[in-house]
Motif scaffolding. Structure first.
Motif, PDB file in Angstrom:
ATOM      1  N   SER A  54      -7.166  -1.612  -3.667  1.00  0.00           N
ATOM      2  CA  SER A  54      -7.615  -2.917  -3.161  1.00  0.00           C
ATOM      3  C   SER A  54      -6.625  -4.024  -3.502  1.00  0.00           C
ATOM      4  O   SER A  54      -6.457  -4.978  -2.726  1.00  0.00           O
ATOM      5  CB  SER A  54      -9.016  -3.254  -3.665  1.00  0.00           C
ATOM      6  OG  SER A  54      -9.027  -3.436  -5.055  1.00  0.00           O
ATOM      7  N   LYS A  55      -5.924  -3.884  -4.607  1.00  0.00           N
ATOM      8  CA  LYS A  55      -4.901  -4.862  -4.984  1.00  0.00           C
ATOM      9  C   LYS A  55      -3.796  -4.933  -3.916  1.00  0.00           C
ATOM     10  O   LYS A  55      -3.138  -5.956  -3.756  1.00  0.00           O
ATOM     11  CB  LYS A  55      -4.316  -4.466  -6.351  1.00  0.00           C
ATOM     12  CG  LYS A  55      -3.426  -5.509  -6.965  1.00  0.00           C
ATOM     13  CD  LYS A  55      -3.132  -5.279  -8.448  1.00  0.00           C
ATOM     14  CE  LYS A  55      -2.737  -3.901  -8.818  1.00  0.00           C
ATOM     15  NZ  LYS A  55      -2.299  -3.768 -10.228  1.00  0.00           N
ATOM     16  N   HIS A  56      -3.620  -3.850  -3.179  1.00  0.00           N
ATOM     17  CA  HIS A  56      -2.583  -3.785  -2.146  1.00  0.00           C
ATOM     18  C   HIS A  56      -3.164  -3.863  -0.734  1.00  0.00           C
ATOM     19  O   HIS A  56      -2.508  -3.489   0.243  1.00  0.00           O
ATOM     20  CB  HIS A  56      -1.756  -2.512  -2.331  1.00  0.00           C
ATOM     21  CG  HIS A  56      -1.019  -2.498  -3.627  1.00  0.00           C
ATOM     22  ND1 HIS A  56       0.139  -3.207  -3.848  1.00  0.00           N
ATOM     23  CD2 HIS A  56      -1.312  -1.905  -4.812  1.00  0.00           C
ATOM     24  CE1 HIS A  56       0.543  -3.032  -5.093  1.00  0.00           C
ATOM     25  NE2 HIS A  56      -0.330  -2.250  -5.702  1.00  0.00           N
ATOM     26  N   GLY A  57      -4.410  -4.330  -0.636  1.00  0.00           N
ATOM     27  CA  GLY A  57      -5.012  -4.581   0.672  1.00  0.00           C
ATOM     28  C   GLY A  57      -5.722  -3.400   1.304  1.00  0.00           C
ATOM     29  O   GLY A  57      -6.084  -3.450   2.472  1.00  0.00           O
ATOM     30  N   PHE A  58      -5.950  -2.326   0.559  1.00  0.00           N
ATOM     31  CA  PHE A  58      -6.657  -1.159   1.085  1.00  0.00           C
ATOM     32  C   PHE A  58      -8.036  -1.086   0.439  1.00  0.00           C
ATOM     33  O   PHE A  58      -8.168  -1.234  -0.772  1.00  0.00           O
ATOM     34  CB  PHE A  58      -5.883   0.126   0.787  1.00  0.00           C
ATOM     35  CG  PHE A  58      -4.591   0.238   1.535  1.00  0.00           C
ATOM     36  CD1 PHE A  58      -4.562   0.781   2.804  1.00  0.00           C
ATOM     37  CD2 PHE A  58      -3.416  -0.210   0.957  1.00  0.00           C
ATOM     38  CE1 PHE A  58      -3.363   0.885   3.492  1.00  0.00           C
ATOM     39  CE2 PHE A  58      -2.222  -0.108   1.638  1.00  0.00           C
ATOM     40  CZ  PHE A  58      -2.190   0.435   2.912  1.00  0.00           C
ATOM     41  N   PHE A  59      -9.043  -0.836   1.271  1.00  0.00           N
ATOM     42  CA  PHE A  59     -10.411  -0.802   0.766  1.00  0.00           C
ATOM     43  C   PHE A  59     -11.066   0.520   1.129  1.00  0.00           C
ATOM     44  O   PHE A  59     -10.827   1.066   2.210  1.00  0.00           O
ATOM     45  CB  PHE A  59     -11.203  -1.986   1.304  1.00  0.00           C
ATOM     46  CG  PHE A  59     -10.620  -3.289   0.820  1.00  0.00           C
ATOM     47  CD1 PHE A  59     -10.973  -3.802  -0.418  1.00  0.00           C
ATOM     48  CD2 PHE A  59      -9.663  -3.960   1.576  1.00  0.00           C
ATOM     49  CE1 PHE A  59     -10.399  -4.971  -0.886  1.00  0.00           C
ATOM     50  CE2 PHE A  59      -9.086  -5.134   1.118  1.00  0.00           C
ATOM     51  CZ  PHE A  59      -9.462  -5.633  -0.117  1.00  0.00           C
ATOM     52  N   LEU A  60     -11.879   1.017   0.232  1.00  0.00           N
ATOM     53  CA  LEU A  60     -12.539   2.302   0.426  1.00  0.00           C
ATOM     54  C   LEU A  60     -13.502   2.200   1.609  1.00  0.00           C
ATOM     55  O   LEU A  60     -14.417   1.379   1.600  1.00  0.00           O
ATOM     56  CB  LEU A  60     -13.293   2.704  -0.847  1.00  0.00           C
ATOM     57  CG  LEU A  60     -13.949   4.075  -0.837  1.00  0.00           C
ATOM     58  CD1 LEU A  60     -12.888   5.169  -0.746  1.00  0.00           C
ATOM     59  CD2 LEU A  60     -14.791   4.271  -2.086  1.00  0.00           C
ATOM     60  N   SER A  61     -13.281   3.024   2.628  1.00  0.00           N
ATOM     61  CA  SER A  61     -14.157   3.013   3.789  1.00  0.00           C
ATOM     62  C   SER A  61     -15.019   4.271   3.867  1.00  0.00           C
ATOM     63  O   SER A  61     -16.047   4.275   4.531  1.00  0.00           O
ATOM     64  CB  SER A  61     -13.347   2.860   5.082  1.00  0.00           C
ATOM     65  OG  SER A  61     -12.346   3.838   5.165  1.00  0.00           O
ATOM     66  N   ARG A  62     -14.597   5.335   3.179  1.00  0.00           N
ATOM     67  CA  ARG A  62     -15.387   6.561   3.168  1.00  0.00           C
ATOM     68  C   ARG A  62     -14.996   7.394   1.949  1.00  0.00           C
ATOM     69  O   ARG A  62     -13.847   7.419   1.547  1.00  0.00           O
ATOM     70  CB  ARG A  62     -15.125   7.374   4.423  1.00  0.00           C
ATOM     71  CG  ARG A  62     -15.975   8.624   4.513  1.00  0.00           C
ATOM     72  CD  ARG A  62     -15.634   9.443   5.718  1.00  0.00           C
ATOM     73  NE  ARG A  62     -16.082   8.753   6.904  1.00  0.00           N
ATOM     74  CZ  ARG A  62     -15.976   9.243   8.130  1.00  0.00           C
ATOM     75  NH1 ARG A  62     -15.431  10.412   8.315  1.00  0.00           N
ATOM     76  NH2 ARG A  62     -16.399   8.566   9.157  1.00  0.00           N
ATOM     77  N   MET A  63     -15.998   8.077   1.411  1.00  0.00           N
ATOM     78  CA  MET A  63     -15.766   8.956   0.270  1.00  0.00           C
ATOM     79  C   MET A  63     -16.578  10.223   0.480  1.00  0.00           C
ATOM     80  O   MET A  63     -17.712  10.168   0.951  1.00  0.00           O
ATOM     81  CB  MET A  63     -16.206   8.280  -1.020  1.00  0.00           C
ATOM     82  CG  MET A  63     -16.085   9.155  -2.229  1.00  0.00           C
ATOM     83  SD  MET A  63     -17.025   8.460  -3.596  1.00  0.00           S
ATOM     84  CE  MET A  63     -17.273   9.910  -4.550  1.00  0.00           C
ATOM     85  N   SER A  64     -15.992  11.355   0.141  1.00  0.00           N
ATOM     86  CA  SER A  64     -16.707  12.618   0.268  1.00  0.00           C
ATOM     87  C   SER A  64     -16.414  13.485  -0.947  1.00  0.00           C
ATOM     88  O   SER A  64     -15.256  13.743  -1.267  1.00  0.00           O
ATOM     89  CB  SER A  64     -16.258  13.336   1.550  1.00  0.00           C
ATOM     90  OG  SER A  64     -16.918  14.567   1.665  1.00  0.00           O
ATOM     91  N   ASP A  65     -17.470  13.913  -1.638  1.00  0.00           N
ATOM     92  CA  ASP A  65     -17.333  14.891  -2.714  1.00  0.00           C
ATOM     93  C   ASP A  65     -17.347  16.266  -2.056  1.00  0.00           C
ATOM     94  O   ASP A  65     -18.237  16.571  -1.264  1.00  0.00           O
ATOM     95  CB  ASP A  65     -18.496  14.792  -3.704  1.00  0.00           C
ATOM     96  CG  ASP A  65     -18.402  13.577  -4.601  1.00  0.00           C
ATOM     97  OD1 ASP A  65     -17.277  13.228  -4.992  1.00  0.00           O
ATOM     98  OD2 ASP A  65     -19.449  12.995  -4.904  1.00  0.00           O
TER      99      ASP A  65
END
Length: 99
Positions: A54-65
């Protein structure tokens, strides 16, 4: 960006770190070392990954275990026991970041 990685929480379950919050700790992968390849695991918390992206402008949009129950065809009894032991915990995760 799509990233497949070891689940940060699994480092405690697998004994790579004793304290989940011990970010930056490194340990050698025994399996790779046994064939002469030095590979190190550097522990980072899930929070570390999210904050750095996120510090570099990327945000978590999906996560899968990833569910280990899909693993089959293991012939080695030691590995079969290991899989059975950890079948209730995801060792790998897939993260998707968007900008």
């Amino acid at each position: 960006i799509v990233l497949s990685k070891n689940n940060s929480y699994s480092a405690v379950v697998r004994g790579k770190v004793e304290n989940y919050f011990d970010t930056g700790k490194s340990v050698e992968y025994a399996g790779m070392a046994s064939v002469g390849v030095k590979v190190f695991y550097y522990h980072r918390t899930f929070e570390d990954y999210i904050n750095e992206f996120s510090k570099h402008g990327f945000f978590l949009s999906r996560m899968s275990d990833l569910n280990p129950n899909g693993i089959s065809g293991i012939k080695n009894d030691n590995k079969r026991e290991l899989i059975a032991r950890y079948r209730r915990f995801p060792f790998l995760m897939v993260l998707e970041f968007t900008r």
